[in-house]
Design a protein around this motif. Structure first.
Motif, PDB file in Angstrom:
ATOM      1  N   LEU A  13       0.909  -1.162   0.052  1.00  0.00           N
ATOM      2  CA  LEU A  13      -0.087   0.035  -0.042  1.00  0.00           C
ATOM      3  C   LEU A  13       0.782   1.352   0.000  1.00  0.00           C
ATOM      4  O   LEU A  13       0.704   2.183  -0.700  1.00  0.00           O
ATOM      5  CB  LEU A  13      -0.915   0.032   1.326  1.00  0.00           C
ATOM      6  CG  LEU A  13      -1.985   1.246   1.410  1.00  0.00           C
ATOM      7  CD1 LEU A  13      -3.027   1.206   0.075  1.00  0.00           C
ATOM      8  CD2 LEU A  13      -2.536   1.141   2.791  1.00  0.00           C
ATOM      9  N   LEU A  14       1.962   1.166   0.911  1.00  0.00           N
ATOM     10  CA  LEU A  14       3.019   2.420   0.971  1.00  0.00           C
ATOM     11  C   LEU A  14       3.295   2.613  -0.300  1.00  0.00           C
ATOM     12  O   LEU A  14       3.591   3.850  -0.884  1.00  0.00           O
ATOM     13  CB  LEU A  14       3.849   2.162   2.018  1.00  0.00           C
ATOM     14  CG  LEU A  14       4.863   3.244   2.276  1.00  0.00           C
ATOM     15  CD1 LEU A  14       4.199   4.633   2.862  1.00  0.00           C
ATOM     16  CD2 LEU A  14       5.977   2.867   3.026  1.00  0.00           C
ATOM     17  N   GLU A  15       3.993   1.681  -1.024  1.00  0.00           N
ATOM     18  CA  GLU A  15       4.801   1.599  -2.588  1.00  0.00           C
ATOM     19  C   GLU A  15       3.702   2.349  -3.477  1.00  0.00           C
ATOM     20  O   GLU A  15       4.184   3.272  -4.182  1.00  0.00           O
ATOM     21  CB  GLU A  15       5.081   0.476  -2.792  1.00  0.00           C
ATOM     22  CG  GLU A  15       5.772   0.401  -4.177  1.00  0.00           C
ATOM     23  CD  GLU A  15       6.246  -0.927  -4.750  1.00  0.00           C
ATOM     24  OE1 GLU A  15       6.420  -1.120  -6.084  1.00  0.00           O
ATOM     25  OE2 GLU A  15       5.979  -2.109  -4.044  1.00  0.00           O
ATOM     26  N   TYR A  16       2.480   1.905  -3.440  1.00  0.00           N
ATOM     27  CA  TYR A  16       1.600   2.204  -4.587  1.00  0.00           C
ATOM     28  C   TYR A  16       0.979   3.653  -4.363  1.00  0.00           C
ATOM     29  O   TYR A  16       0.708   4.443  -5.226  1.00  0.00           O
ATOM     30  CB  TYR A  16       0.313   1.250  -5.054  1.00  0.00           C
ATOM     31  CG  TYR A  16       0.935   0.260  -5.933  1.00  0.00           C
ATOM     32  CD1 TYR A  16       0.544   0.233  -7.201  1.00  0.00           C
ATOM     33  CD2 TYR A  16       1.673  -0.918  -5.456  1.00  0.00           C
ATOM     34  CE1 TYR A  16       0.798  -0.714  -7.934  1.00  0.00           C
ATOM     35  CE2 TYR A  16       2.145  -1.902  -6.199  1.00  0.00           C
ATOM     36  CZ  TYR A  16       1.769  -1.697  -7.603  1.00  0.00           C
ATOM     37  OH  TYR A  16       2.270  -2.721  -8.297  1.00  0.00           O
ATOM     38  N   THR A  17       0.667   3.955  -3.104  1.00  0.00           N
ATOM     39  CA  THR A  17      -0.174   5.065  -2.709  1.00  0.00           C
ATOM     40  C   THR A  17       0.527   6.230  -1.710  1.00  0.00           C
ATOM     41  O   THR A  17       0.207   7.271  -1.658  1.00  0.00           O
ATOM     42  CB  THR A  17      -1.405   4.567  -2.156  1.00  0.00           C
ATOM     43  OG1 THR A  17      -1.109   4.179  -0.827  1.00  0.00           O
ATOM     44  CG2 THR A  17      -2.239   3.679  -2.900  1.00  0.00           C
ATOM     45  N   GLY A  18       1.658   5.779  -1.096  1.00  0.00           N
ATOM     46  CA  GLY A  18       2.056   6.462  -0.222  1.00  0.00           C
ATOM     47  C   GLY A  18       1.447   6.728   1.371  1.00  0.00           C
ATOM     48  O   GLY A  18       2.007   7.279   2.363  1.00  0.00           O
ATOM     49  N   VAL A 142      -6.348   7.909  -6.697  1.00  0.00           N
ATOM     50  CA  VAL A 142      -5.267   6.860  -6.943  1.00  0.00           C
ATOM     51  C   VAL A 142      -5.900   5.552  -7.122  1.00  0.00           C
ATOM     52  O   VAL A 142      -5.302   4.852  -7.855  1.00  0.00           O
ATOM     53  CB  VAL A 142      -4.440   6.624  -5.809  1.00  0.00           C
ATOM     54  CG1 VAL A 142      -4.984   6.159  -4.541  1.00  0.00           C
ATOM     55  CG2 VAL A 142      -3.051   6.010  -5.920  1.00  0.00           C
ATOM     56  N   SER A 143      -7.087   5.493  -6.883  1.00  0.00           N
ATOM     57  CA  SER A 143      -7.768   4.119  -7.001  1.00  0.00           C
ATOM     58  C   SER A 143      -8.358   3.951  -8.285  1.00  0.00           C
ATOM     59  O   SER A 143      -9.339   4.737  -8.732  1.00  0.00           O
ATOM     60  CB  SER A 143      -8.920   3.862  -6.145  1.00  0.00           C
ATOM     61  OG  SER A 143      -9.747   2.846  -6.344  1.00  0.00           O
ATOM     62  N   ASN A 144      -7.900   3.027  -9.113  1.00  0.00           N
ATOM     63  CA  ASN A 144      -8.654   2.579 -10.344  1.00  0.00           C
ATOM     64  C   ASN A 144     -10.075   2.513 -10.408  1.00  0.00           C
ATOM     65  O   ASN A 144     -10.754   2.642 -11.239  1.00  0.00           O
ATOM     66  CB  ASN A 144      -7.825   1.574 -11.091  1.00  0.00           C
ATOM     67  CG  ASN A 144      -8.123   1.177 -12.610  1.00  0.00           C
ATOM     68  OD1 ASN A 144      -8.236   2.312 -13.353  1.00  0.00           O
ATOM     69  ND2 ASN A 144      -8.548  -0.014 -12.982  1.00  0.00           N
ATOM     70  N   LYS A 145     -10.367   1.512  -9.178  1.00  0.00           N
ATOM     71  CA  LYS A 145     -11.585   1.056  -9.172  1.00  0.00           C
ATOM     72  C   LYS A 145     -12.815   2.205  -8.870  1.00  0.00           C
ATOM     73  O   LYS A 145     -13.687   2.249  -9.628  1.00  0.00           O
ATOM     74  CB  LYS A 145     -11.891   0.149  -8.121  1.00  0.00           C
ATOM     75  CG  LYS A 145     -13.026  -0.846  -7.866  1.00  0.00           C
ATOM     76  CD  LYS A 145     -13.037  -1.739  -6.625  1.00  0.00           C
ATOM     77  CE  LYS A 145     -14.272  -2.269  -6.299  1.00  0.00           C
ATOM     78  NZ  LYS A 145     -14.325  -3.324  -5.266  1.00  0.00           N
ATOM     79  N   ALA A 146     -12.113   2.966  -7.958  1.00  0.00           N
ATOM     80  CA  ALA A 146     -12.947   4.223  -7.827  1.00  0.00           C
ATOM     81  C   ALA A 146     -13.197   5.012  -8.965  1.00  0.00           C
ATOM     82  O   ALA A 146     -14.427   5.652  -9.086  1.00  0.00           O
ATOM     83  CB  ALA A 146     -12.208   5.086  -6.767  1.00  0.00           C
TER      84      ALA A 146
END
Length: 287
Positions: A13-18, A142-146
């Motif tokens: 989670l940290l890697e993809y979003t901070g 940041v969420s593709n799904k959202a």
């Protein structure tokens, strides 16, 4: 669930979003990933971690991150904040932009689109006031799904009733077999785009107003400072920033200063200084 598996998921989670998945929030890993478990035929996080290590593509990693993100949102969330925008902030921006008749807004961390649609409805509710104006709303997450859900713009009965009265529902939405769909007039004001707030915003026009609410809560101090740097880079020199109720720029960055008498709103440092100087000049002249 082992501590090692928890840490691997938190690092992902940290890697993809901070975003940091602190110890106090790790209890939600199992419930957040339950839907992904069913889709993938998995029983627990340990199996997911093994599958993540075996796959060369990042599709499963992105699905895992999407499942962990908190996409809680609803229309007119924290309505007093939108009242401040309508009564105080937007009139000031309109005065500044009277010549070009254009207002650019960024909804950062827009989730499934309710915040951006709320903004669009505010303009649509005053057609004569904004006649001839171009309202440009960029909504990112940041969420593709959202973002896919926001672009699809179909809301359940439960979702449509969260924050909207019956009159607003009927005025701005149409009930379809797939759910409640916003009218074209408000949808056309908005562009939805997947974007990480920690990355530069590549855009020719800077934003007059940025809403970044309940996003910075999940960042550590250093990451939060990086986010503030990106926000101020994307804003017009005299722009406005709205944060969530539990967020502040104070103690985290020198780029912004709280707006006077407007809780939750912030100005770029230079704009705030200029405003205070002008108000002081006006006060002296009045005396």
């Amino acid at each position: 669930m082992t501590n090692l598996s928890e840490q691997i998921i938190a690092d992902l989670l940290l890697e993809y979003t901070g975003q940091e998945l602190t110890d106090s929030r790790r209890w939600r890993i199992g419930s957040a990933l339950s839907g992904l478990f069913r889709e993938r035929g998995l029983d627990n996080v340990e199996q997911l971690v093994v599958l993540l290590s075996e796959q060369r593509d990042n599709v499963l990693a992105k699905e895992t991150v999407d499942a962990l993100l908190n996409n809680e949102t609803y229309f007119f969330r924290d309505k007093p904040m939108f009242d401040q925008l309508e009564n105080d902030v937007l009139p000031r921006i309109a005065k500044q932009n009277e010549k070009q008749k254009r207002i650019s807004i960024w909804s950062a961390g827009c989730s499934t689109g309710q915040e951006a649609l709320t903004l669009a409805m505010m303009f649509a509710d005053q057609p004569m006031r904004w006649k001839g104006w171009t309202i440009d709303i960029l909504a990112t997450d940041v969420s593709n799904k959202a973002i896919k859900a926001a672009r699809n713009a179909r809301y359940t009965q439960f979702e449509i009733q969260r924050g909207l009265g019956v009159g607003q529902m009927l005025q701005h939405f149409e009930e379809t077999s797939q759910g409640w769909q916003p009218d074209r007039a408000i949808r056309d004001m908005i562009t939805f785009q997947q974007h990480n707030i920690l990355e530069p915003m590549v855009r020719a026009t800077r934003f007059d107003l940025v809403l970044c609410r309940n996003v910075l809560l999940y960042f550590c101090a250093d990451t939060r400072r990086r986010a503030f740097d990106r926000l101020v880079e994307a804003m017009a020199p005299d722009g406005w920033l709205m944060l969530g109720a539990g967020e502040t720029s104070v103690g985290h960055t020198d780029a912004f200063i709280p707006a006077r008498k407007l809780p939750g709103l912030y100005r770029p440092f230079e704009a705030a200084e200029a405003t205070e100087e002008q108000e002081g000049t006006n006060l002296a002249a009045a005396r």
